[in-house]
Design a protein around this motif. Structure first.
Motif, PDB file in Angstrom:
ATOM      1  N   ALA A 137       0.793  -1.233   0.000  1.00  0.00           N
ATOM      2  CA  ALA A 137       0.000   0.000   0.000  1.00  0.00           C
ATOM      3  C   ALA A 137       0.828   1.287   0.000  1.00  0.00           C
ATOM      4  O   ALA A 137       0.484   2.231  -0.720  1.00  0.00           O
ATOM      5  N   PRO A 138       1.912   1.402   0.772  1.00  0.00           N
ATOM      6  CA  PRO A 138       2.652   2.673   0.749  1.00  0.00           C
ATOM      7  C   PRO A 138       3.203   3.029  -0.626  1.00  0.00           C
ATOM      8  O   PRO A 138       3.474   4.196  -0.905  1.00  0.00           O
ATOM      9  N   PHE A 139       3.331   2.043  -1.490  1.00  0.00           N
ATOM     10  CA  PHE A 139       3.898   2.282  -2.823  1.00  0.00           C
ATOM     11  C   PHE A 139       2.814   2.368  -3.883  1.00  0.00           C
ATOM     12  O   PHE A 139       2.858   3.243  -4.745  1.00  0.00           O
ATOM     13  N   SER A 140       1.821   1.512  -3.807  1.00  0.00           N
ATOM     14  CA  SER A 140       0.734   1.570  -4.788  1.00  0.00           C
ATOM     15  C   SER A 140      -0.081   2.849  -4.636  1.00  0.00           C
ATOM     16  O   SER A 140      -0.637   3.367  -5.602  1.00  0.00           O
ATOM     17  N   GLN A 141      -0.151   3.378  -3.404  1.00  0.00           N
ATOM     18  CA  GLN A 141      -0.905   4.600  -3.152  1.00  0.00           C
ATOM     19  C   GLN A 141      -0.009   5.832  -3.078  1.00  0.00           C
ATOM     20  O   GLN A 141      -0.493   6.939  -2.845  1.00  0.00           O
ATOM     21  N   ASN A 142       1.296   5.651  -3.242  1.00  0.00           N
ATOM     22  CA  ASN A 142       2.265   6.734  -3.289  1.00  0.00           C
ATOM     23  C   ASN A 142       2.196   7.612  -2.038  1.00  0.00           C
ATOM     24  O   ASN A 142       2.810   7.278  -1.030  1.00  0.00           O
ATOM     25  N   TYR A 143       1.416   8.687  -2.028  1.00  0.00           N
ATOM     26  CA  TYR A 143       1.321   9.547  -0.845  1.00  0.00           C
ATOM     27  C   TYR A 143       0.107   9.209   0.015  1.00  0.00           C
ATOM     28  O   TYR A 143      -0.255   9.967   0.898  1.00  0.00           O
ATOM     29  N   GLY A 144      -0.525   8.075  -0.221  1.00  0.00           N
ATOM     30  CA  GLY A 144      -1.878   7.910   0.278  1.00  0.00           C
ATOM     31  C   GLY A 144      -2.089   7.144   1.561  1.00  0.00           C
ATOM     32  O   GLY A 144      -3.228   6.835   1.878  1.00  0.00           O
ATOM     33  N   THR A 145      -1.036   6.779   2.312  1.00  0.00           N
ATOM     34  CA  THR A 145      -1.255   6.030   3.544  1.00  0.00           C
ATOM     35  C   THR A 145      -0.621   6.736   4.732  1.00  0.00           C
ATOM     36  O   THR A 145       0.294   7.560   4.580  1.00  0.00           O
ATOM     37  N   ASN A 146      -1.079   6.368   5.917  1.00  0.00           N
ATOM     38  CA  ASN A 146      -0.517   6.931   7.142  1.00  0.00           C
ATOM     39  C   ASN A 146       0.799   6.281   7.534  1.00  0.00           C
ATOM     40  O   ASN A 146       1.364   6.603   8.572  1.00  0.00           O
ATOM     41  N   GLU A 147       1.279   5.344   6.726  1.00  0.00           N
ATOM     42  CA  GLU A 147       2.585   4.750   6.992  1.00  0.00           C
ATOM     43  C   GLU A 147       3.719   5.656   6.539  1.00  0.00           C
ATOM     44  O   GLU A 147       4.840   5.566   7.035  1.00  0.00           O
ATOM     45  N   SER A 148       3.459   6.520   5.575  1.00  0.00           N
ATOM     46  CA  SER A 148       4.482   7.427   5.071  1.00  0.00           C
ATOM     47  C   SER A 148       4.652   8.581   6.041  1.00  0.00           C
ATOM     48  O   SER A 148       3.728   9.368   6.256  1.00  0.00           O
ATOM     49  N   VAL A 149       5.830   8.684   6.622  1.00  0.00           N
ATOM     50  CA  VAL A 149       6.119   9.745   7.585  1.00  0.00           C
ATOM     51  C   VAL A 149       6.700  10.966   6.881  1.00  0.00           C
ATOM     52  O   VAL A 149       6.264  12.090   7.091  1.00  0.00           O
ATOM     53  N   PHE A 150       7.682  10.737   6.016  1.00  0.00           N
ATOM     54  CA  PHE A 150       8.255  11.840   5.241  1.00  0.00           C
ATOM     55  C   PHE A 150       8.794  11.300   3.935  1.00  0.00           C
ATOM     56  O   PHE A 150       9.570  10.336   3.915  1.00  0.00           O
ATOM     57  N   SER A 151       8.367  11.904   2.841  1.00  0.00           N
ATOM     58  CA  SER A 151       8.821  11.524   1.509  1.00  0.00           C
ATOM     59  C   SER A 151       9.186  12.783   0.732  1.00  0.00           C
ATOM     60  O   SER A 151       8.715  13.873   1.035  1.00  0.00           O
ATOM     61  N   ILE A 152      10.026  12.608  -0.274  1.00  0.00           N
ATOM     62  CA  ILE A 152      10.358  13.705  -1.175  1.00  0.00           C
ATOM     63  C   ILE A 152       9.469  13.606  -2.400  1.00  0.00           C
ATOM     64  O   ILE A 152       9.389  12.559  -3.050  1.00  0.00           O
ATOM     65  N   GLU A 153       8.815  14.707  -2.713  1.00  0.00           N
ATOM     66  CA  GLU A 153       7.879  14.727  -3.832  1.00  0.00           C
ATOM     67  C   GLU A 153       8.602  14.765  -5.171  1.00  0.00           C
ATOM     68  O   GLU A 153       9.593  15.481  -5.349  1.00  0.00           O
ATOM     69  N   ASN A 154       8.118  13.974  -6.113  1.00  0.00           N
ATOM     70  CA  ASN A 154       8.450  14.110  -7.530  1.00  0.00           C
ATOM     71  C   ASN A 154       7.131  14.292  -8.277  1.00  0.00           C
ATOM     72  O   ASN A 154       6.131  13.672  -7.923  1.00  0.00           O
ATOM     73  N   ASN A 155       7.114  15.123  -9.301  1.00  0.00           N
ATOM     74  CA  ASN A 155       5.889  15.273 -10.079  1.00  0.00           C
ATOM     75  C   ASN A 155       6.214  15.324 -11.564  1.00  0.00           C
ATOM     76  O   ASN A 155       7.383  15.249 -11.962  1.00  0.00           O
ATOM     77  N   THR A 156       5.202  15.453 -12.387  1.00  0.00           N
ATOM     78  CA  THR A 156       5.415  15.374 -13.827  1.00  0.00           C
ATOM     79  C   THR A 156       6.251  16.526 -14.363  1.00  0.00           C
ATOM     80  O   THR A 156       6.893  16.399 -15.415  1.00  0.00           O
ATOM     81  N   ASN A 157       6.265  17.650 -13.671  1.00  0.00           N
ATOM     82  CA  ASN A 157       7.034  18.812 -14.116  1.00  0.00           C
ATOM     83  C   ASN A 157       8.454  18.831 -13.571  1.00  0.00           C
ATOM     84  O   ASN A 157       9.349  19.423 -14.171  1.00  0.00           O
ATOM     85  N   ARG A 158       8.649  18.202 -12.424  1.00  0.00           N
ATOM     86  CA  ARG A 158       9.981  18.218 -11.802  1.00  0.00           C
ATOM     87  C   ARG A 158      10.261  16.824 -11.252  1.00  0.00           C
ATOM     88  O   ARG A 158       9.664  16.396 -10.273  1.00  0.00           O
ATOM     89  N   ASN A 159      11.174  16.143 -11.892  1.00  0.00           N
ATOM     90  CA  ASN A 159      11.526  14.784 -11.497  1.00  0.00           C
ATOM     91  C   ASN A 159      12.932  14.483 -11.991  1.00  0.00           C
ATOM     92  O   ASN A 159      13.546  15.305 -12.668  1.00  0.00           O
TER      93      ASN A 159
END
Length: 532
Positions: A294-316
């Motif tokens: 779930a932490p990977f299939s939902q990317n930012y979508g679970t309460n297991e993720s404490v801190f992640s670095i964002e990547n998006n379609t414009n900046r990756n």
């Protein structure tokens, strides 16, 4: 500013920090910022609340993508590169020729692009953080922002400053346990922005702090962050991609683990981990997801993720750096494969769900399936997950108390969502000695955090452990010496490990301070890691 840059070679870290200063409040010509492209000089960067907010966002932008040695975005330091470089330094992945071979085979030199880019972008990030801290304090004094907002912004910048300094320590310095009292050389812990000629001179004369001094300053920064940051944010992905109170505490459990300070790991862990299962957090509402996927299939979508670095379609990090394209095969490039060393280990049960949910194969080798978007590279880079906090706490408890039942429960909370066969699940009867429980926790870390850039950190901190020492850099498998049959979850790997082990005493265990730094910085040139 231009006159300062002319006096110093463009690749020195002091100059890179100056460049980081101007970018922290400006648009970048190389790639699109994660924040709006409003450009303004430092003198006016902290004159309105909106500009202050954008300057703070610029620190996250620097964490996601500083300029690689050729000026491109390859995810240095934390957009992708920290994960890829740390994994490639360990034995649980294989560098599929030839993208990561220098790191994988430890054939780097003082001018190797990977080590140079990591040093330069980490210090550029640190300088952006320092510019923002000073600017926020000025904005508060001038009545531009409130005291509470100033504390939050400074807390965010100090969190990222601490994270960056720790990344420097595990690559360019020996671990905390190397000497009694950790009195050996660390890295320069920089807390002053480089934005005047006088400060350039000051930074050129600043030598390496001791490892203990660095760790003490990291804890100081994170404690400030803990006391200044909100528990959460109202915007969904900001809860994960911006520093929070819980993220500061979680990172402290990692830092104290590296310091072998088990009692402090427990103290910090208890702030965000409940005393009994299911181990939900009262700070930030953290909890394990029901599935390891779930932490990977939902990317930012679970309460297991404490801190992640964002990547998006414009900046990756793109095709030459994104974690999705590096770790994934078809349509990714598949340049980092799972090693049969870990795939075949007896501690990883054949029916463990992480094999089917978080790995895939192309008929030649196995690859991680944690990162799912090799087309547009939007996978977040998971810096801290709640499962790490639970295993940090479990290890500290197991090292402190003989066959600690809570340590076992924490281990099982992480492991049993993937190991669903009851006969394969641990009970206290599985462990004859306290060391056998500690070993099971260490084994679980290798499985749970495979392809998340944690392996090098554990190799580094455990190198001096009297019982669980890694001995240095373990021997590794060359991709050329494998066939698909090399991956067999039922039989421990017994094939060739032609990439030789490097003993801890060998100078190559740590990276050199880059040539771009020592060429222009006489203080650090005199403090280069031995033999380099």
């Amino acid at each position: 500013m231009k006159s300062i840059i002319k006096k110093i070679n463009i690749r020195s870290s002091v100059t890179v920090m100056i460049i980081g200063l101007t970018l922290s409040v400006s648009s970048c010509k190389k790639f699109t910022d994660l924040v709006p492209n409003n450009s303004f000089a430092e003198e006016t960067a902290f004159t309105t609340p909106d500009r202050v907010a954008q300057a703070v966002n610029g620190v996250y932008s620097a964490a996601q993508a500083g300029a690689y040695t050729d000026g491109s975005n390859r995810g240095y330091p934390f957009g992708a590169a920290n994960t890829e470089q740390q994994d490639a330094r360990g034995e649980d992945v294989i560098a599929v020729p030839s993208f990561y071979l220098i790191t994988y085979e430890t054939t780097n030199a003082t001018n190797s692009p990977n080590g140079t880019a990591m040093w330069e972008t980490l210090y550029a990030l640190i300088n952006r953080a320092n510019v923002v801290i000073e600017g926020v304090q000025g904005a508060l004094a001038n009545g531009v922002i409130s005291a509470d907002l100033a504390k939050q912004y400074e807390g965010e910048a100090r969190f990222l400053r601490a994270l960056a300094h720790h990344e420097l320590l595990i690559h360019y310095a020996r671990p905390y346990g190397h000497t009694s009292g950790a009195t050996h050389p660390g890295v320069p812990y920089r807390t002053t922005p480089v934005n005047t000629p006088e400060r350039v001179t000051q930074n050129l004369s600043q030598g390496r702090n001791t490892v203990k001094e660095c760790y003490d300053k990291i804890i100081e920064d994170l404690t400030y962050s803990e006391n200044s940051l909100p528990a959460t944010y109202s915007t969904a992905n900001l809860k994960i991609t911006h520093a929070t109170k819980g993220a500061a505490i979680a990172l402290k459990t990692r830092i104290y683990l590296h310091m072998n300070n088990w009692s402090k790991v427990i103290e910090e862990g208890n702030k965000i981990v409940s005393s009994t299962a299911p181990f939900k957090s009262s700070v930030g509402s953290y909890e394990l997801a029901g599935s390891p996927d779930a932490p990977f299939s939902q990317n930012y979508g679970t309460n297991e993720s404490v801190f992640s670095i964002e990547n998006n379609t414009n900046r990756n990090s793109g095709t030459n750096g994104a974690i999705s394209t590096m770790y994934s095969k078809t349509p990714g490039r598949g340049l980092i494969a799972i090693s049969p060393i870990i795939w075949n280990t007896a501690s990883w049960k054949p029916n463990d769900l992480r094999r089917s949910l978080l790995a895939t194969n192309d008929g030649r080798a196995y690859f991680s399936n944690k990162y799912r978007d090799p087309a547009t590279f939007t996978d977040a880079n998971p810096i801290i997950r709640y499962s790490e906090v639970l295993l940090n706490l479990a290890e500290a408890l197991a090292r402190t108390n003989s066959l600690d039942l809570r340590a076992l429960a924490l281990l099982n909370a992480v492991r049993n969502r993937a190991v669903t066969t009851v006969a394969d699940q641990y009970t206290i009867a599985n462990f004859v000695t306290p060391n056998s429980l500690i070993q099971a926790i260490l084994d679980e870390r290798r499985i749970e955090f495979l392809a998340e850039g944690h392996r090098w950190g554990d190799i580094h901190r455990l190198a001096t452990d009297p019982v669980f020492s890694t001995g240095g850099i373990p021997a590794k498998v060359s991709f050329a010496n494998t066939t698909f049959a090399s991956w067999n979850s039922s039989t421990p790997y017994a094939g060739s490990r032609s990439v030789a082990a490097i003993p801890y005493a060998d100078y190559r265990f740590v990276w050199p301070i880059p040539l771009s730094e020592t060429t222009n910085n006489p203080t650090l040139k005199a403090q280069q890691n031995p033999t380099w």
